[in-house]
Each structure stands twice: as structure tokens, then as C-alpha cells.
Design a protein around this motif. Structure first.
Motif, mmCIF file in Angstrom:
data_model
loop_
_atom_site.group_PDB
_atom_site.id
_atom_site.type_symbol
_atom_site.label_atom_id
_atom_site.label_comp_id
_atom_site.label_asym_id
_atom_site.label_seq_id
_atom_site.Cartn_x
_atom_site.Cartn_y
_atom_site.Cartn_z
ATOM 1 N N THR A 34 0.830 -1.207 0.000
ATOM 2 C CA THR A 34 0.000 0.000 0.000
ATOM 3 C C THR A 34 0.863 1.255 0.000
ATOM 4 O O THR A 34 2.008 1.230 0.453
ATOM 5 C CB THR A 34 -0.944 0.021 1.222
ATOM 6 N N SER A 35 0.278 2.333 -0.499
ATOM 7 C CA SER A 35 0.915 3.652 -0.381
ATOM 8 C C SER A 35 0.014 4.577 0.435
ATOM 9 O O SER A 35 0.265 5.773 0.512
ATOM 10 C CB SER A 35 1.186 4.245 -1.763
ATOM 11 N N ASP A 36 -1.012 4.003 1.058
ATOM 12 C CA ASP A 36 -1.949 4.769 1.872
ATOM 13 C C ASP A 36 -1.428 4.852 3.306
ATOM 14 O O ASP A 36 -1.183 3.820 3.944
ATOM 15 C CB ASP A 36 -3.324 4.094 1.848
ATOM 16 N N ILE A 65 -0.825 1.891 6.236
ATOM 17 C CA ILE A 65 0.510 1.611 6.775
ATOM 18 C C ILE A 65 0.480 1.628 8.296
ATOM 19 O O ILE A 65 1.013 0.730 8.958
ATOM 20 C CB ILE A 65 1.523 2.644 6.231
ATOM 21 N N ALA A 71 8.213 3.256 4.983
ATOM 22 C CA ALA A 71 6.888 3.201 4.348
ATOM 23 C C ALA A 71 6.135 4.512 4.538
ATOM 24 O O ALA A 71 5.470 4.996 3.604
ATOM 25 C CB ALA A 71 6.084 2.028 4.916
ATOM 26 N N SER A 126 7.694 7.077 2.263
ATOM 27 C CA SER A 126 7.311 6.769 0.886
ATOM 28 C C SER A 126 5.869 7.200 0.609
ATOM 29 O O SER A 126 5.573 7.770 -0.444
ATOM 30 C CB SER A 126 7.482 5.272 0.618
ATOM 31 N N ALA A 127 4.967 6.933 1.554
ATOM 32 C CA ALA A 127 3.565 7.320 1.388
ATOM 33 C C ALA A 127 3.433 8.840 1.297
ATOM 34 O O ALA A 127 2.657 9.361 0.486
ATOM 35 C CB ALA A 127 2.719 6.782 2.541
ATOM 36 N N ARG A 128 4.182 9.547 2.113
ATOM 37 C CA ARG A 128 4.134 11.009 2.067
ATOM 38 C C ARG A 128 4.678 11.545 0.751
ATOM 39 O O ARG A 128 4.119 12.467 0.158
ATOM 40 C CB ARG A 128 4.884 11.600 3.253
ATOM 41 N N TYR A 168 4.719 9.945 -2.070
ATOM 42 C CA TYR A 168 3.735 9.587 -3.086
ATOM 43 C C TYR A 168 2.579 10.591 -3.087
ATOM 44 O O TYR A 168 2.141 11.050 -4.143
ATOM 45 C CB TYR A 168 3.211 8.172 -2.853
#
Length: 195
Positions: free
Chosen positions: A13-15, A19, A131, A134-136, A138
């Protein structure tokens, strides 16, 4: 196996919320302890997600804030602020601290974490930090792409408002063009025949 399971869930996930839920779940399952994740919002560190019923006192928040500012573990069973009820670990990447992971007392009759469990918890914190970052990134990238699309639409609208071609009368021939410095400019023109 626990680290692999967490890594698999984080990679899926990228949410940011997903995460955080995955990290809480895996900490509770692997260590049988209440867990909290604190992230910076504005200029304040706040509990973003926690195990059911876990509430942090002002003293616990002060320890978590210390961990965020110093990038070092503190709290329960550490040499820094050991009177805290939870053990706090920085969620740290090469770019800096992105949050704090707090892990409470055991929910069972288990004692403190053994050295292998402490290393596993530190690995969980590292994986989660990467993670979260990375999500931030993204989300920032998606927002930047949205803004660029909006600017392109605005440029198309602006060009549609400008006259096309030249303006010719018996006395004068006029031609003009508008070339914005960036995507959208602030200049407009039109031709008017005043008779």
C-alpha cells in the motif's frame, strides 16, 4: 517471519492510514503489547493511531516528543526517561525522524522484551519509517501532478479567451501574441474597432 509479514503488508500500500494500521497490528501480534504511532501535524506531535483504549498522559507525550526531537529511543527499559509507561522508538529515515512508535507493557504475563525482540521492534520501526516517508512522498507527487493538470487547464482557458489571428483595418494592421513565462500568465489583450 514477523518482519517479512510486516514488510509484505507495508509494500502492498501507499496509503498512510493502511501503513499505520499494519504497523499497529503487527506490533500487537508480535509483541503482545499496546502500541501507538505519533506523527507530526503542523508543529505538534500527536497520536495518529493507537491500540484500542490506549491513552497517553502529558508525561508520556513529553517522552514521545523528546524521542522525536532527539531521534533516540527513550522510555520504559531504556536509560533515557525510564519511568515512562511505554518504550518509544523514533521512526527514522535518512531524511530525518518521521514519527514515533510507542510500545506499552505486555498485555500478558510476559516480561520485558528480550534482545532479539528489541532488535525486531527496531526493524519494525525502520520499515515503518520508510513506508511512511514513501507514502508522504507519493501523496506529494500526486498533489504536484494534480496542480500541474489544473495549471494546464487554466492555460488552455486563458488561451481560449485571447483573440486569434490579426486585426486589420484601412489604417492599421495589428498582430499580437501572449507567451506566458510559466504555464499561465497574467496578461490579456483584445482588439477593439473604435470606429
Amino acid at each position: 517471519a514477523e518482519l517479512y509479514d510486516l514488510s509484505r503488508d507495508l509494500a502492498a500500500t501507499s496509503d498512510l492510514d493502511a501503513i499505520l494500521r499494519a504497523l499497529i497490528y503487527h506490533c500487537e501480534q508480535s509483541f503482545h503489547r499496546e502500541t501507538v504511532i505519533l506523527l507530526l501535524e503542523g508543529s505538534r506531535l500527536i497520536p495518529r493511531l493507537a491500540s484500542a483504549g490506549l491513552q497517553l498522559t502529558d508525561e508520556e507525550m513529553a517522552v514521545a516528543d523528546w524521542v522525536y526531537r532527539h531521534g533516540e529511543p527513550a522510555g520504559r527499559h531504556t536509560s533515557t526517561l525510564p519511568a515512562a509507561q511505554l518504550r518509544y522508538l523514533p521512526l527514522k529515515t535518512a531524511r530525518g525522524v518521521v514519527g514515533v512508535l510507542g510500545v506499552g507493557k505486555p498485555g500478558t504475563t510476559e516480561g520485558d522484551l528480550n534482545p532479539a525482540q528489541r532488535r525486531l521492534m527496531e526493524a519494525f520501526a525502520t520499515q515503518a519509517a520508510l513506508a511512511i516517508e514513501s507514502a508522504r512522498l507519493y501523496a506529494e507527487s500526486a498533489e504536484k501532478a494534480r496542480i500541474e493538470r489544473d495549471l494546464l487547464v487554466a492555460a488552455q482557458i486563458q488561451q481560449a479567451l485571447l483573440p486569434t489571428g490579426s486585426f486589420e483595418t484601412a489604417f492599421v494592421d495589428l498582430a499580437a501574441s501572449s507567451v506566458p513565462c510559466r504555464t499561465v500568465g497574467g496578461d490579456f489583450f483584445d482588439y477593439l474597432d473604435l470606429g
